[in-house]
Motif scaffolding. Structure first.
Motif, PDB file in Angstrom:
ATOM      1  N   PHE A   1       0.949  -1.295   0.059  1.00 51.61           N
ATOM      2  CA  PHE A   1      -0.065   0.090   0.112  1.00 51.61           C
ATOM      3  C   PHE A   1       1.040   1.363  -0.043  1.00 51.61           C
ATOM      4  N   ASN A   2       0.835   1.818  -0.981  1.00 53.42           N
ATOM      5  CA  ASN A   2       1.816   3.017  -1.102  1.00 53.42           C
ATOM      6  C   ASN A   2       1.314   4.314  -0.798  1.00 53.42           C
ATOM      7  N   LEU A   3       1.547   5.024   0.164  1.00 50.30           N
ATOM      8  CA  LEU A   3       1.073   6.520   0.574  1.00 50.30           C
ATOM      9  C   LEU A   3       1.377   7.514  -0.426  1.00 50.30           C
ATOM     10  N   ALA A   4       2.453   7.414  -1.233  1.00 51.68           N
ATOM     11  CA  ALA A   4       3.172   8.175  -2.186  1.00 51.68           C
ATOM     12  C   ALA A   4       3.452   9.513  -1.088  1.00 51.68           C
ATOM     13  N   THR A   5       3.326  10.664  -1.535  1.00 51.61           N
ATOM     14  CA  THR A   5       3.681  11.798  -0.701  1.00 51.61           C
ATOM     15  C   THR A   5       2.617  12.208   0.242  1.00 51.61           C
ATOM     16  N   PHE A   6       1.574  11.310   0.550  1.00 46.57           N
ATOM     17  CA  PHE A   6       0.516  11.752   1.678  1.00 46.57           C
ATOM     18  C   PHE A   6       0.620  11.114   2.676  1.00 46.57           C
ATOM     19  N   LYS A   7      -0.249  11.193   3.519  1.00 49.95           N
ATOM     20  CA  LYS A   7      -0.137  10.599   4.918  1.00 49.95           C
ATOM     21  C   LYS A   7      -1.112   9.754   5.258  1.00 49.95           C
ATOM     22  N   LEU A   8      -1.263   8.881   6.428  1.00 52.24           N
ATOM     23  CA  LEU A   8      -2.237   8.334   6.839  1.00 52.24           C
ATOM     24  C   LEU A   8      -2.668   9.030   8.258  1.00 52.24           C
ATOM     25  N   VAL A   9      -4.121   9.367   7.822  1.00 57.02           N
ATOM     26  CA  VAL A   9      -4.606   9.959   9.058  1.00 57.02           C
ATOM     27  C   VAL A   9      -5.962   9.439   9.486  1.00 57.02           C
ATOM     28  N   GLY A  10      -6.542  10.097  10.589  1.00 59.07           N
ATOM     29  CA  GLY A  10      -7.861   9.554  11.102  1.00 59.07           C
ATOM     30  C   GLY A  10      -8.564  10.392  11.473  1.00 59.07           C
ATOM     31  N   ASN A  11      -9.863  10.221  11.544  1.00 61.82           N
ATOM     32  CA  ASN A  11     -10.819  10.978  12.251  1.00 61.82           C
ATOM     33  C   ASN A  11     -11.058  12.421  11.563  1.00 61.82           C
ATOM     34  N   GLY A  12     -10.591  12.480  10.138  1.00 59.50           N
ATOM     35  CA  GLY A  12     -10.849  13.864   9.392  1.00 59.50           C
ATOM     36  C   GLY A  12      -9.760  14.775   9.864  1.00 59.50           C
TER      37      GLY A  12
END
Length: 500
Positions: free
Chosen positions: A251-262
């Motif tokens: 699973f590649n996030l690329a330049t993004f982040k794994l965030v939660g709850n908006g």
């Protein structure tokens, strides 16, 4: 110009002339002495009309090869006038129809169970349509609406392009909005956006106008079930399936982040596998990581069997200084149990218990080595005390109601300042471990004094023994002298009785 009186014989004769083309280039008037120049036949009457052939729909459809412009009156079905055009076929002249001769409708166009049909023979481009309707949306308005209903009961409605009231009562712009009314509620599929707030969304909704009613998305195909997810095959065909617990690819996030709850903060992973929980790795932003019970650390690599916990930034500079604090929770509050300063100094809040503590003391690390002189005298100047911690001491790691033995740092500092440290708040601490060499040297000094005194005692004992021998000798000589004097005086020696 010829004038033809209206009677049966004249009419037959006129029709005959027209059919044979005798007067093809002239104007013919019936009951009209001055026919209009643009009309071949101009009929005038005040109490009669023109009666053209009357046919049923079947008879009209049975006309072979009708000519363009042919007109009949149909007596069944769509009763009325019909005319024929070779390029479009038969056309019904609806008595309730619109005036579209100038391409502008003057009333609502009713299809009357018929179709609105148009077929393009060439591409019109992506900005021109065969049917184009534009709504004016300064107020609520829709460009195109379709409905289905029976006996005033609504079933479906589709709105294309417009502005109106959304499912939650808000004003929205929408591209496609389709409603299906069933059992007192309704579902919808639409692409819409609020013209004020920056919300744009596409959704399927069941009872979207009611809070916590129905669901945001519902797809029923017989394979649905609790906990299932929507999947697709290579052709894009979707179906419900139980989620797989095993990933089939990275699973590649690329330049993004794994965030939660908006939230906007989350976890980012570099292409080398480094994990960051901060926007700027050189500066923290008060984020917290909760772990369920255990934290296991693997070795750094195969050649370095050590796991590290580091207070560090990716690119430190000469001015970078970061300490490390291990916190615990006690009575609902947070306690800095262990604080390690950037220079490696450590401060424990409470009691430190260990099976073995080894301090670095290699001679190769030291310089200016000299003996500790006068240790006994300085130790005699120290004062050992018993005490218990007060509230301030307990707040800084002392154990409540526990008897302690030690020194007062301020008193020790006057004798051995190098054994006392002062923190940033001005509180003092004693290096009890480094007091050991002082006590050792004091004991050695005391031992030396004891050895000297022992030698003095031994010398005195020898002198006492010599004196004792001399005393014994003097006592023996005195006794001998006493005996001699007693003999001379005729007296019995001392300690004997005279004979009778």
């Amino acid at each position: 110009m010829k004038t033809i009186r209206y009677h049966r014989l004249g009419l037959h004769f006129a029709l005959f002339l027209l059919s044979t083309g005798v007067f093809a280039q002239q104007n013919v008037g019936i009951n009209n002495p001055t026919p209009h120049a643009s009309a071949v036949l101009d009929i005038a009457a005040t109490n009669k009309g023109l009666l053209i052939p009357r046919l049923t729909e079947a008879q009209r459809q049975a006309i072979a090869s009708p000519a363009t412009g042919l007109m009949v009156f149909q007596t069944d079905g769509s009763v009325g006038f019909w005319y024929y055009v070779s390029t479009g076929g038969w056309t019904f002249l609806n008595s309730a129809g619109d005036n579209l001769g100038n391409h502008t409708a003057t009333q609502t166009l009713n299809l009357n169970n018929q179709r609105l049909l148009g077929t393009a023979t060439s591409a019109l481009g992506d900005s021109t349509a065969q049917v184009e309707i534009q709504a004016h949306v300064s107020n609520k308005s829709a460009a195109f609406i379709t409905r289905s209903e029976e006996n005033s009961r609504k079933y479906t409605r589709t709105i294309l392009s417009g502005y109106g009231t959304g499912p939650m009562g808000q004003g929205i712009d929408y591209a496609v909005w389709g409603n299906a009314y069933r059992s007192g509620g309704w579902g919808a599929i639409f692409s819409a956006g609020n013209p004020v707030a920056p919300t744009r969304w596409v959704g399927l909704a069941q009872h979207p106008g009611f809070t916590n009613a129905g669901s945001a998305i519902r797809i029923v195909d017989g394979t649905q079930g609790v906990g299932k997810v929507l999947t697709s095959d290579a052709e894009g065909n979707g179906k419900w399936a139980s989620p797989s617990q095993t990933a089939t690819q990275n699973f590649n996030l690329a330049t993004f982040k794994l965030v939660g709850n908006g939230g906007s903060r989350g976890i980012s992973i570099s292409n080398t596998g480094d994990i960051y929980m901060v926007e700027d790795p050189a500066n923290g932003n008060n984020q917290t990581l909760y772990l369920p019970g255990h934290l296991y650390l693997s070795p750094l690599n195969a050649s370095t069997p050590i796991a590290y916990i580091q207070a560090r930034v990716p690119v430190p500079s000469a001015s970078t200084n970061i300490g490390l604090t291990l916190r615990t929770t006690i009575a609902g509050g947070v306690r800095d149990a262990l604080t390690i300063s950037p220079d490696g100094s450590a401060n424990f809040y409470g009691t430190v218990k260990a099976n073995n503590v080894t301090l670095t003391s290699d001679a190769r690390f030291k310089q200016g080595v000299r003996p500790v002189a006068g240790a006994l005298a300085t130790v005699q100047a120290l004062r050992g005390v018993r005490y218990t911690w007060n509230e301030l001491g307990i707040a800084h790691g002392g154990q409540a109601n526990a008897e302690q033995i030690g020194f007062l740092a301020q008193e020790l500092e006057k004798v051995y300042p190098e054994l006392v440290t002062t923190d940033a708040e001005g509180y003092k601490a004693v290096n009890y471990a480094q007091l050991t060499p002082v006590l050792l040297e004091a004991i050695k000094e005391l031992s030396q004094k004891e050895a000297a005194l022992q030698k003095q005692v031994e010398l005195l004992n020898k002198q006492q023994a010599v004196l004792q021998i001399k005393t014994d000798q003097h006592s023996t000589a005195l006794q001998t002298l006493q005996k001699q004097m007693a003999t001379l005086l005729g007296e019995a020696p001392a300690g004997t009785q005279a004979r009778k």
